[in-house]
Design a protein around this motif. Structure first.
Motif, PDB file in Angstrom:
ATOM      1  N   MET A 103       2.058   0.505   3.824  1.00 56.06           N
ATOM      2  CA  MET A 103       1.416   1.460   2.925  1.00 56.06           C
ATOM      3  C   MET A 103       0.420   0.779   1.993  1.00 56.06           C
ATOM      4  N   CYS A 104       0.684  -0.478   1.655  1.00 54.38           N
ATOM      5  CA  CYS A 104      -0.140  -1.208   0.683  1.00 54.38           C
ATOM      6  C   CYS A 104      -1.273  -2.008   1.329  1.00 54.38           C
ATOM      7  N   ALA A 215       2.558   9.417  -5.212  1.00 58.95           N
ATOM      8  CA  ALA A 215       3.905   9.313  -4.657  1.00 58.95           C
ATOM      9  C   ALA A 215       4.248  10.539  -3.834  1.00 58.95           C
ATOM     10  N   ALA A 216       5.111  10.324  -2.838  1.00 61.64           N
ATOM     11  CA  ALA A 216       5.552  11.396  -1.946  1.00 61.64           C
ATOM     12  C   ALA A 216       7.069  11.375  -1.822  1.00 61.64           C
ATOM     13  N   PRO A 217       7.689  12.538  -1.649  1.00 62.66           N
ATOM     14  CA  PRO A 217       9.148  12.570  -1.477  1.00 62.66           C
ATOM     15  C   PRO A 217       9.572  12.059  -0.115  1.00 62.66           C
ATOM     16  N   VAL A 218      10.757  11.476  -0.064  1.00 62.68           N
ATOM     17  CA  VAL A 218      11.435  11.137   1.185  1.00 62.68           C
ATOM     18  C   VAL A 218      12.620  12.087   1.285  1.00 62.68           C
ATOM     19  N   VAL A 231       2.812   4.394  -4.522  1.00 63.90           N
ATOM     20  CA  VAL A 231       1.868   3.306  -4.359  1.00 63.90           C
ATOM     21  C   VAL A 231       0.889   3.386  -5.519  1.00 63.90           C
ATOM     22  N   GLY A 232       0.536   2.226  -6.054  1.00 63.50           N
ATOM     23  CA  GLY A 232      -0.375   2.220  -7.203  1.00 63.50           C
ATOM     24  C   GLY A 232      -0.369   0.870  -7.887  1.00 63.50           C
ATOM     25  N   GLY A 233      -0.692   0.891  -9.166  1.00 63.52           N
ATOM     26  CA  GLY A 233      -0.734  -0.356  -9.916  1.00 63.52           C
ATOM     27  C   GLY A 233      -1.579  -0.215 -11.163  1.00 63.52           C
ATOM     28  N   ARG A 250      -1.733   6.822   4.129  1.00 63.07           N
ATOM     29  CA  ARG A 250      -0.699   5.807   4.395  1.00 63.07           C
ATOM     30  C   ARG A 250       0.613   6.182   3.701  1.00 63.07           C
ATOM     31  N   LEU A 251       0.499   6.696   2.484  1.00 56.22           N
ATOM     32  CA  LEU A 251       1.687   7.132   1.742  1.00 56.22           C
ATOM     33  C   LEU A 251       2.410   8.241   2.492  1.00 56.22           C
TER      34      LEU A 251
END
Length: 268
Positions: A103-104, A215-218, A231-233, A250-251
């Motif tokens: 994803m990154c 962000a996405a739920p699983v 994912v971020g920063g 990708r997320l």
């Protein structure tokens, strides 16, 4: 921040003393090497007299030990063994690490990802990934993030029913200052709008102005756990348009893959 207390104490089978003992253990954060009974009472909201009995019992069980010089307590081997046992009991983190790394993928050295699980009004990081040259970020393994202010918390909310979302909003309002109630409701509205638009949630400086994330739920087949990926920063290296353009798809793929693998496990 989570306080380790149960979401519903009305259950007649619920053992409140056990919950309070676990709450004392959870009060220790990464920066807290030792804590006094008074500090533990302040962190958990448990009366100091009760905390004193709990710390004595936890010392007897080997989960805490007292520092003789100060009279404060630190986590002992018994508590650490519990955490290690939980980690060994599931390979979710190993699977997540592969998805997080994929994803990154980008030329940006300062993008990172994480898998988190909701606990009360907080998200607890179960797995994190960042590139070797990345600057330090605000989330680490075992770290905690607020539910409504962060992308990963909002994503976890989107896996819940609307009634459950509103219930958690009421609980968050109850614990927050009155002047923040409208902000909390606005964040939930924003999460719903983002999820309808992108399939994931965003937070660009809402929690900390220097942090951007999506962000996405699983979603597990039995919905037994409330999980999300982000994912971020640092905002300087991760402007909103870049995160969405380079990592949005990708997320979604990572979240779908992890959910699918969990589904396969359940069917197997």
């Amino acid at each position: 921040m989570g306080d380790g207390l149960p979401e519903d104490e009305s259950d007649p089978k619920f053992v409140s003393a056990l919950a309070r003992g676990i709450g004392v253990l959870r009060a220790f954060r990464r920066a807290d090497i030792t804590l006094s009974n008074q500090a533990l009472a302040a962190h958990t909201g448990i009366p100091k007299a009760t905390v004193t009995r709990l710390t004595h019992t936890l010392c007897k069980l080997g989960c805490l030990s007292m520092v003789e010089a100060t009279g404060e307590y630190r986590l002992a081997a018994g508590a650490m063994t519990l955490g290690l046992s939980a980690a060994v009991a599931t390979d979710l983190q190993d699977r997540a690490m592969r998805e997080l790394e994929e994803m990154c993928v980008s030329d940006n050295a300062n993008v990172a990802g994480g898998l988190s699980e909701r606990h009360n009004l907080s998200m607890i990081y179960l797995a994190t990934y960042r590139k070797p040259r990345a600057l330090a970020l605000s989330f680490n393994l075992g770290g905690e993030a607020p539910l409504f202010a962060t992308a990963i918390g909002r994503a976890a909310l989107m896996a819940l029913s609307a009634d459950r979302q509103e219930d958690l909003l009421d609980r968050a309002r109850h614990r927050a200052r009155s002047d923040t109630h409208d902000k909390l409701a606005g964040w939930l509205d924003k999460a719903r709008e983002d999820f309808a638009t992108y399939g994931y949630c965003t937070s660009f400086g809402d929690w900390r102005k220097e942090i951007h994330g999506i962000a996405a739920p699983v979603v597990l087949p039995d919905r037994s756990r409330n999980l999300a990926l982000n994912v971020g920063g640092l905002s300087f290296f991760n402007p909103p348009e870049t995160l969405i353009a380079e990592h949005g798809d990708r997320l979604l793929t990572a979240a779908a893959n992890l959910s699918l693998r969990q589904t396969d496990d359940a069917q197997g």
